[in-house]
Design a protein around this motif. Sequence first.
Motif, short mmCIF file in Angstrom:
data_model
loop_
_atom_site.label_atom_id
_atom_site.label_comp_id
_atom_site.label_asym_id
_atom_site.label_seq_id
_atom_site.Cartn_x
_atom_site.Cartn_y
_atom_site.Cartn_z
N ALA A 105 6.16 40.55 16.17
CA ALA A 105 6.55 40.71 17.58
C ALA A 105 6.02 39.49 18.33
O ALA A 105 4.86 39.10 18.12
CB ALA A 105 5.95 42.00 18.14
N ASP A 106 6.87 38.89 19.16
CA ASP A 106 6.50 37.64 19.84
C ASP A 106 6.69 37.75 21.35
O ASP A 106 7.83 37.63 21.86
CB ASP A 106 7.34 36.49 19.28
N PRO A 107 5.59 37.97 22.10
CA PRO A 107 5.70 38.04 23.56
C PRO A 107 5.68 36.63 24.19
O PRO A 107 4.71 35.89 24.02
CB PRO A 107 4.44 38.83 23.96
N GLN A 126 -3.52 28.70 20.35
CA GLN A 126 -3.69 27.75 19.25
C GLN A 126 -3.99 28.55 17.98
O GLN A 126 -5.00 29.27 17.93
CB GLN A 126 -4.80 26.76 19.55
N ARG A 127 -3.11 28.47 16.99
CA ARG A 127 -3.28 29.24 15.75
C ARG A 127 -4.49 28.75 14.97
O ARG A 127 -4.72 27.55 14.86
CB ARG A 127 -2.02 29.12 14.87
N SER A 128 -5.23 29.70 14.41
CA SER A 128 -6.43 29.30 13.67
C SER A 128 -6.07 28.75 12.29
O SER A 128 -6.86 28.02 11.69
CB SER A 128 -7.39 30.48 13.53
N PRO A 136 1.87 33.90 21.38
CA PRO A 136 0.79 34.82 20.96
C PRO A 136 1.33 36.08 20.28
O PRO A 136 1.09 37.19 20.73
CB PRO A 136 0.05 35.13 22.27
N GLY A 137 2.03 35.88 19.19
CA GLY A 137 2.64 37.01 18.48
C GLY A 137 1.84 37.41 17.25
O GLY A 137 0.81 36.81 16.94
N GLY A 138 2.35 38.40 16.55
CA GLY A 138 1.68 38.85 15.33
C GLY A 138 2.52 39.90 14.63
O GLY A 138 3.64 40.20 15.05
N ASP A 176 11.84 31.12 10.97
CA ASP A 176 11.70 30.13 9.89
C ASP A 176 10.22 29.74 9.74
O ASP A 176 9.83 28.60 9.95
CB ASP A 176 12.56 28.91 10.23
N ASP A 177 9.41 30.71 9.34
CA ASP A 177 7.96 30.53 9.24
C ASP A 177 7.62 29.81 7.92
O ASP A 177 8.25 30.08 6.90
CB ASP A 177 7.28 31.91 9.27
N PRO A 178 6.59 28.92 7.94
CA PRO A 178 6.25 28.19 6.70
C PRO A 178 5.77 29.10 5.57
O PRO A 178 5.76 28.70 4.41
CB PRO A 178 5.14 27.23 7.13
N ARG A 179 5.36 30.34 5.90
CA ARG A 179 4.89 31.26 4.85
C ARG A 179 6.02 32.02 4.18
O ARG A 179 5.79 32.76 3.22
CB ARG A 179 3.89 32.26 5.46
N ASN A 180 7.25 31.86 4.67
CA ASN A 180 8.38 32.56 4.04
C ASN A 180 8.61 32.06 2.63
O ASN A 180 8.44 30.87 2.34
CB ASN A 180 9.66 32.33 4.85
N ALA A 235 8.16 26.87 13.89
CA ALA A 235 8.93 28.13 13.74
C ALA A 235 9.25 28.76 15.09
O ALA A 235 10.19 29.55 15.20
CB ALA A 235 8.16 29.11 12.87
N HIS A 236 8.47 28.42 16.12
CA HIS A 236 8.66 29.07 17.42
C HIS A 236 9.57 28.27 18.37
O HIS A 236 9.86 28.75 19.47
CB HIS A 236 7.31 29.34 18.07
N LEU A 237 9.99 27.07 17.95
CA LEU A 237 10.85 26.27 18.84
C LEU A 237 12.14 27.01 19.22
O LEU A 237 12.49 27.04 20.40
CB LEU A 237 11.17 24.91 18.20
C1 RP5 Z 1 5.46 33.92 13.18
O1 RP5 Z 1 4.28 34.40 12.64
C2 RP5 Z 1 6.00 35.08 13.97
O2 RP5 Z 1 6.98 34.66 14.87
C3 RP5 Z 1 4.74 35.57 14.63
O3 RP5 Z 1 4.47 34.86 15.81
C4 RP5 Z 1 3.65 35.21 13.63
C5 RP5 Z 1 2.98 36.39 12.98
O4 RP5 Z 1 2.03 35.94 12.06
P1 RP5 Z 1 0.48 35.90 12.41
O5 RP5 Z 1 0.35 35.22 13.75
O6 RP5 Z 1 0.03 37.31 12.49
O7 RP5 Z 1 -0.14 35.11 11.32
O8 RP5 Z 1 6.33 33.37 12.33
#
Ligand code: RP5
Length: 251
Positions: A105-107, A126-128, A136-138, A176-180, A235-237
Amino acid sequence: MPTNDHTPTAVPIPADLKPWTMSWPYYRPVDITPPELTRKRLPDSVREGWAEPYLTPEDVPNWPDRAARALVPFTFDAYHWPLNPTGRTGKTGRNLGKWGENLAADPIVVAGDLDRDGERYVLLIQRSDTGQWAIPGGMVDPGETAPAALVRELREETGVDLAGHTPTILFTGYVDDPRNSDHAWICTTAALYRLPHTVLAVGADDALAAAWFPFATMLQLGDAVRMDGGLLYPAHLPLLTAACDRLDGVC
Ligand code: RP5
């Protein structure tokens, strides 16, 4: 969650061989499974609450149910492994909590009004894992709805509580997340929240920092993040562009 200090490498995929329907007998994707999800350490990751306990997709007991509930429909290969709905990724294994579809979910929180104030801001963290600036999604927790996850993730990562607000759903689909990988991928619900003014935001949980960036256009946002010495999470662009387009037409 595992910490990715670099984007996992992948076997390059020619565009014509991306679809699963195209035969590629010698396709050998790179296994991106992190140590946290290998046999020895999987039980610890399950106990931490972010990983499901299945070493391979063959161990997952409820594929028909998962396929029926998927945000983006997907199919299976001859071994009953789930197949990424966008086609080959050049990566195999699992670098996410679940096999198959992982729901996020991405707010997207925007403050100010260009016509009224001459400026507008978007809230990023800023992602850790990569150090890049992102929405700020998750991940949506088991049994949780996407709207509830939007509010919870925002609160956990920035301290901003928008529980009483009704957002506009911008996008539901594949990220399109790099972990896919070929067998585990992320789909999200991205929603737009509008505030009259910026509010105090503090990075917490998975976030190293939280900050408001100027957001009149995508170009302005990219420049502002770069001037701050950072980079946007690629991935968020498309999600941020969808927000900007929704506000103004075309960004
Ligand atoms: C992204 O990973 C999603 O769009 C979401 O923002 C995020 C979720 O992963 P974590 O932030 O929990 O690692 O691709």
